[in-house]
Design a protein around this motif. Structure first.
Motif, mmCIF file in Angstrom:
data_model
loop_
_atom_site.group_PDB
_atom_site.id
_atom_site.type_symbol
_atom_site.label_atom_id
_atom_site.label_comp_id
_atom_site.label_asym_id
_atom_site.label_seq_id
_atom_site.Cartn_x
_atom_site.Cartn_y
_atom_site.Cartn_z
ATOM 1 N N SER A 448 0.836 -1.211 0.000
ATOM 2 C CA SER A 448 0.000 0.000 0.000
ATOM 3 C C SER A 448 0.867 1.256 0.000
ATOM 4 N N ARG A 449 2.009 1.178 0.656
ATOM 5 C CA ARG A 449 2.918 2.343 0.636
ATOM 6 C C ARG A 449 3.454 2.570 -0.777
ATOM 7 N N TYR A 450 3.722 1.464 -1.498
ATOM 8 C CA TYR A 450 4.162 1.612 -2.885
ATOM 9 C C TYR A 450 3.029 2.228 -3.721
ATOM 10 N N TYR A 451 1.807 1.739 -3.501
ATOM 11 C CA TYR A 451 0.674 2.220 -4.300
ATOM 12 C C TYR A 451 0.443 3.728 -4.125
ATOM 13 N N VAL A 452 0.476 4.229 -2.899
ATOM 14 C CA VAL A 452 0.185 5.659 -2.741
ATOM 15 C C VAL A 452 1.255 6.533 -3.417
ATOM 16 N N ARG A 453 2.431 5.971 -3.645
ATOM 17 C CA ARG A 453 3.446 6.706 -4.418
ATOM 18 C C ARG A 453 3.295 6.482 -5.916
ATOM 19 N N ASN A 454 2.701 5.345 -6.283
ATOM 20 C CA ASN A 454 2.552 4.995 -7.699
ATOM 21 C C ASN A 454 1.111 4.572 -7.964
ATOM 22 N N PRO A 455 0.156 5.487 -7.727
ATOM 23 C CA PRO A 455 -1.247 5.070 -7.755
ATOM 24 C C PRO A 455 -1.760 4.824 -9.175
ATOM 25 N N ALA A 456 -2.724 3.916 -9.285
ATOM 26 C CA ALA A 456 -3.366 3.649 -10.577
ATOM 27 C C ALA A 456 -4.238 4.841 -10.975
ATOM 28 N N PHE A 457 -4.785 5.541 -10.004
ATOM 29 C CA PHE A 457 -5.571 6.763 -10.211
ATOM 30 C C PHE A 457 -5.007 7.812 -9.256
ATOM 31 N N PRO A 458 -5.022 9.083 -9.677
ATOM 32 C CA PRO A 458 -4.320 10.088 -8.851
ATOM 33 C C PRO A 458 -4.769 10.080 -7.383
ATOM 34 N N ILE A 459 -3.816 10.203 -6.493
ATOM 35 C CA ILE A 459 -4.130 10.213 -5.061
ATOM 36 C C ILE A 459 -4.982 11.427 -4.700
ATOM 37 N N ASP A 460 -4.746 12.568 -5.366
ATOM 38 C CA ASP A 460 -5.564 13.743 -5.008
ATOM 39 C C ASP A 460 -6.987 13.642 -5.557
ATOM 40 N N LYS A 461 -7.261 12.623 -6.365
ATOM 41 C CA LYS A 461 -8.646 12.355 -6.796
ATOM 42 C C LYS A 461 -9.227 11.157 -6.037
ATOM 43 N N THR A 462 -8.469 10.661 -5.066
ATOM 44 C CA THR A 462 -8.944 9.515 -4.283
ATOM 45 C C THR A 462 -9.713 10.061 -3.084
ATOM 46 N N VAL A 463 -11.034 9.887 -3.103
ATOM 47 C CA VAL A 463 -11.858 10.554 -2.083
ATOM 48 C C VAL A 463 -11.945 9.752 -0.789
ATOM 49 N N ALA A 464 -11.721 8.430 -0.874
ATOM 50 C CA ALA A 464 -11.751 7.635 0.361
ATOM 51 C C ALA A 464 -11.072 6.296 0.133
ATOM 52 N N TYR A 465 -10.553 5.726 1.226
ATOM 53 C CA TYR A 465 -9.989 4.377 1.201
ATOM 54 C C TYR A 465 -10.655 3.562 2.299
ATOM 55 N N ILE A 466 -11.167 2.389 1.926
ATOM 56 C CA ILE A 466 -11.753 1.494 2.937
ATOM 57 C C ILE A 466 -10.883 0.249 3.033
ATOM 58 N N ASN A 467 -10.426 -0.060 4.251
ATOM 59 C CA ASN A 467 -9.502 -1.173 4.472
ATOM 60 C C ASN A 467 -10.193 -2.322 5.209
ATOM 61 N N LEU A 468 -9.937 -3.536 4.733
ATOM 62 C CA LEU A 468 -10.471 -4.729 5.390
ATOM 63 C C LEU A 468 -9.306 -5.582 5.871
ATOM 64 N N ASP A 469 -9.267 -5.870 7.158
ATOM 65 C CA ASP A 469 -8.208 -6.732 7.671
ATOM 66 C C ASP A 469 -8.788 -7.590 8.790
ATOM 67 N N ALA A 594 -19.083 1.961 0.251
ATOM 68 C CA ALA A 594 -18.301 2.401 -0.915
ATOM 69 C C ALA A 594 -19.230 2.956 -1.986
ATOM 70 N N TYR A 595 -20.364 2.294 -2.185
ATOM 71 C CA TYR A 595 -21.345 2.767 -3.169
ATOM 72 C C TYR A 595 -21.838 4.165 -2.798
ATOM 73 N N THR A 596 -22.141 4.336 -1.517
ATOM 74 C CA THR A 596 -22.676 5.622 -1.048
ATOM 75 C C THR A 596 -21.666 6.751 -1.270
ATOM 76 N N ILE A 597 -20.423 6.490 -0.910
ATOM 77 C CA ILE A 597 -19.386 7.525 -1.090
ATOM 78 C C ILE A 597 -19.201 7.801 -2.587
ATOM 79 N N ALA A 598 -19.196 6.736 -3.396
ATOM 80 C CA ALA A 598 -18.942 6.888 -4.824
ATOM 81 C C ALA A 598 -20.101 7.558 -5.551
ATOM 82 N N ASP A 599 -21.274 7.495 -4.978
ATOM 83 C CA ASP A 599 -22.471 7.995 -5.675
ATOM 84 C C ASP A 599 -22.958 9.340 -5.143
ATOM 85 N N LYS A 600 -22.261 9.886 -4.160
ATOM 86 C CA LYS A 600 -22.671 11.156 -3.545
ATOM 87 C C LYS A 600 -22.795 12.266 -4.579
#
Ligand SMILES: [Zn+2]
Length: 600
Positions: A448-469, A594-600
């Motif tokens: 995940s640390r690699y991803y936030v430096r090399n994101p598939a979609f811009p980090i400043d357009k990433t409105v939320a992250y939901i983590n499952l562990d 995730a749907y709710t956040i994405a559809d706001k």
């Protein structure tokens, strides 16, 4: 064996970052305010329904059975076993028509193209995001003490895992003068400050663990909150790490380069014994002889707290050697502080400690799995919600496979069933939803640390992250009480009477982005007993898992984690203990959120 022990500690640090900050004990009514208790669930809105219903207990268990089978060999980062899991997830994403957001293929330039033939079709992305990590083996750490008195210089060397335990994971050296800071405590409410007037900047600080006067009613540390803070009840290490106050970290904030700690409640003999390793073994708890490898992202500038601030547990014998120039011993200093309740902090002139760590380094390939479902709004689809889980685990040692069914086969399956739900649901939300499986979490949130430096979609357009562990083990009453202590308050009878333990789910989230309300609303359709916990940590998102990487990148995050059991990081973390019902409920909750956040 010695290395195995310090590595186990390292793993736990990795899982429950030092950054975990202590919450003030809340009042029972505040605890209840953070509970979401649903009397009667409502039908899910039509636009989300097909996806919602596609997430089932049966499918969750089916996927989990494969992901956590012995064939995956415990999914250790940069091994064949985890690559099998990655290919499996990628192939299911493709089957379900989740779009790919990993790497472009490396296409060998064809002879035809070189000689001016038909240009090749534009390359299509795959699901895997591949990167190289530094693989450290044969990590050796040694501490050298130098005592200068006039023209005489005396040196003594101490070996890691014999006289001390070190958490440091980077092959680097540091050298600094030593100061003694008593118990290392600055506590206003007790009128106590052992750091006042002591220059710790750039120094190595020698301290005693806990606080003075554990069993003395006259001690200023006998108030209830202070007792809980400095003399935590005997709990598994992992629980202490999650909620516990960390003195060394406070001292590091003042600029100290390392903290040497003498454990007050352990004799040297006990410490040596613990470093010598366990002798009893059963099938579920193998004695791990091999040292665990350490992985680092090459070129990553920022350090995680456990990488940059070594806390070193030392023996009294070693402390006495360090104190030699001062003409006193650690037991005498402890007695002096405890008899007068006055700080005895002091610089130790002529005393320098050098900590040197060396390792063999190689580069290995690792992979995240990244897919997405495009948003339906022509403009808002450029914004994304990321749902992620780490899919790596501890691998195998000899014949013992650490299957990692709950940790974190369960969260990985959650991400996969949520991805399928978005793919199958005919009505897509306005924003794009991205699904990630992270590698290297157990080694320090590396994927995940690699991803936030090399994101598939811009980090400043990433409105939320939901983590499952760890989403497959339900709570019971015992576990809830323990978790109450972990967050520094007792779960009162009011709370216990109102919740169904098996449906209890703590959801932590970053303050200020309204994510708590999103989960509160989403739960109307599921009916879990949610415990919403707004993060008080401003640094690493409360620590613990891959949401910390997003927190560091200033992306609002939420984190779902069910019960932690005695199978945590054991070979006994296997699929037959998983609750498909709980996985279904949590995955549905994450889908709606995730749907709710994405559809706001
Ligand atoms: Zn985990």
């Amino acid at each position: 064996m010695k290395k195995a022990l310090s590595s186990i500690l390292l793993v736990l640090f990795t899982a429950f970052a030092l950054g975990a900050q202590q919450a003030q004990p809340p009042k029972p009514e505040d605890v209840l305010k953070n509970m979401v208790l649903v009397d009667k669930t409502e039908p899910v809105p039509d636009k989300m329904k097909p996806g919602f219903e596609s997430i089932t207990a049966r499918d969750s268990i089916a996927l989990l059975t494969y992901i956590s089978s012995d064939l995956m060999e415990g999914r250790e980062t940069a091994t064949r076993g985890i690559q099998l899991a990655a290919e499996y997830a990628a192939s299911l994403f493709k089957l379900w028509r989740v779009q790919a957001a990993g790497d472009l293929p490396v296409v060998p330039r064809s002879m035809a193209a070189m000689f001016g033939g038909t240009p090749p079709a534009p390359p299509v992305k795959g699901y895997l995001q591949e990167f190289a990590m530094k693989d450290l083996t044969d990590v050796q750490s040694r501490l050298t003490l130098e005592l200068r008195q006039g023209a005489t210089v005396k040196t003594r060397a101490f070996e890691s895992g014999i006289e001390y335990q070190s958490m440091s994971s980077t092959p680097e050296s540091l050298s600094a003068p030593v100061v003694f800071a008593g118990y290392g405590i600055a506590e206003k409410t007790a009128g106590w400050d052992e750091l006042k007037g002591l220059d710790v900047k750039g120094k190595i600080v020698l301290i005693l663990s806990e606080a003075p006067g554990k069993n003395d009613p006259k001690s200023p540390f006998q108030a209830k909150e202070l007792k809980e803070k400095y003399f935590p009840p005997e709990m598994p290490f992992a629980y202490r790490m999650m909620g516990g106050f960390n003195k060394a970290r406070e001292i590091a904030k003042l600029g100290a380069v390392a903290v040497l700690q003498v454990r007050v409640s352990a004799k040297d003999a006990d410490l040596y014994k613990s470093m010598a390793g366990p002798t009893a073994v059963d099938d579920a708890r193998p004695i791990v002889n091999e040292p665990r490898r350490r992985l680092l992202i090459p070129g990553a500038g920022d350090r995680m707290p456990w990488e940059s601030s070594p806390v070193i547990t030392i023996t009294r014998e070693m402390a006495d050697a360090i104190l030699e120039n001062s003409g006193t011993k650690i037991d005498d200093l402890q007695k002096k502080i405890e008899s007068t309740y006055k700080p005895a902090s002091m610089a130790l002139p002529g005393t320098t400690v050098t900590l040197a760590t060396t390792a063999k380094v190689a580069l290995v390939r690792c992979r995240n799995v990244v897919g997405y479902i495009e948003g339906s709004d022509p403009v808002l689809k450029n914004e994304v919600v990321v749902v992620g889980a780490h899919y790596d685990h501890l691998g195998k040692r000899g014949e013992y496979v650490f299957n990692g069914s709950d940790d974190n086969g369960s969260g990985s399956v959650g991400v996969m069933t949520v991805a399928r739900a978005f793919a199958e649901n005919p009505v897509k939300p306005k924003r794009t939803v991205v699904f990630c499986l992270w590698t290297g979490e157990e080694e320090g949130l590396l994927g995940s640390r690699y991803y936030v430096r090399n994101p598939a979609f811009p980090i400043d357009k990433t409105v939320a992250y939901i983590n499952l562990d760890m989403i497959s083990r339900p709570y019971d009453e015992k576990n809830i009480v323990r978790m109450g202590r972990m967050f520094n308050y007792a779960a009162g009878p009011e709370l216990m009477n109102k919740i169904k333990p098996a449906d209890f789910l703590p959801v932590s989230f970053a303050a200020g982005a309204g994510l708590g309300d999103v989960f509160r609303e989403a739960d109307r359709y599921i009916g879990l007993s949610l415990f919403l916990r707004e993060s008080t940590s401003n640094e690493r998102g409360g620590g613990g898992s891959d949401h910390s990487s997003f927190s560091a990148a200033k992306v609002p995050w939420a984190f779902c984690i069910a019960a932690m059991t005695e199978d945590y990081h054991q070979t006994s973390d296997s699929v037959e203990k998983a609750s498909g019902d709980l996985m279904e409920k949590i995955s549905r909750l994450v889908y709606v959120a995730a749907y709710t956040i994405a559809d706001k």
